[in-house]
Design an enzyme around this catalytic site. Structure first.
Site: not given
Ligand code: DX5
Ligand code: ZN
Length: 226
Positions: A11, A34, A36, A38, A67, A69, A138, A176
């Site tokens: 990620s 990956h 993220d 948000m 991903h 969110m 998750m 994840d």
């Molecule tokens: C959290 C994200 C993850 C995050 C994971 O909301 O969706 O993808 O980057 O990070 P680690 O592996 O550090 O938990």
């Molecule tokens: Zn993620």
């Protein structure tokens, strides 16, 4: 010796955003990258969006795993598919019409992923998942990297694995949050196919070596042939 090859998806949330192209190049062994996204509404944090995904795409041949969110993925997810993301995952808690959304993502040329937060049950969404290619379980509350793994979610992974192995679902099972050398074994044993890891990869001195070490740990723990 198992023939199962776990997929590792670093990620970039834990990467250095000021050197994103270099950070992407630092993980040639990644199976997926990956990303993220948000929006500060669906989750309290705000990260990156479509312009940055568009900037990363030409920097790598690694499939991009977005991903989302975000609120209102029915409206926004399609742009990521059209831009060229390999897999676009939306949250079931945010989607209004997840079946139509999956069809739209497919029509735009992407795989469709459905994610469930740690407190969201799997059972009500099994029929919906028949329209999807990936299930993202998750294992932390979405919003931030570097949180502690919530092992309780592995019950949902085991259920999903059984549904796939018995032919009821065709999804790839992805996990994840909090995945590292200490936790990846139990996730692999429960039946995960694809492991997202942020801090465990980008926090390592050699991110690409961290990926192969995680893949070996998952393969050894998995007890699977495919
Ligand atoms: C959290 C994200 C993850 C995050 C994971 O909301 O969706 O993808 O980057 O990070 P680690 O592996 O550090 O938990
Ligand atoms: Zn993620």
């Amino acid at each position: 010796m198992s023939t199962f090859r776990p997929l590792i998806a670093p990620s970039i949330l834990s990467a250095d955003f000021a050197r994103l192209a270099d950070e992407v190049e630092a993980v040639p062994g990644a199976d997926w990258l990956h990303v993220d996204v948000m929006d500060g509404h669906f989750v309290p944090n705000l990260t990156i969006g479509l312009p940055v995904v568009k900037a990363i795409l030409p920097c790598t041949k690694t499939p991009i795993d977005c991903h989302l969110m975000i609120d209102d993925p029915d409206r926004w997810a399609i742009g990521y598919a059209e831009a060229g993301a390999y897999n676009v995952t939306v949250h079931v808690e945010a989607a209004r019409d997840p079946v139509a959304l999956a069809a739209n993502l497919h029509a735009a040329g992407a795989r469709a992923g459905l994610s469930i937060k740690p407190g969201t049950p799997l059972e009500p969404y099994v029929e919906t998942l028949r329209h999807y290619d990936t299930l993202l379980v998750m294992s932390v509350e979405p919003g931030f990297g570097g949180q502690e793994f919530i092992a309780d979610v592995l019950a949902k992974v085991r259920t999903a694995r059984r549904l796939v192995d018995t032919g009821h679902l065709k999804v790839l099972v992805e996990i994840d949050g909090g995945i590292n050398a200490d936790t990846i074994g139990q996730a692999a044993e429960a039946g995960v196919d694809c492991f997202v890891a942020g801090s465990a990869v980008y926090g390592a001195d050699d991110p690409d070596r961290a990926i192969s070490a995680l893949r070996d740990l998952a393969a050894n723990a998995a007890h699977r042939e495919s």
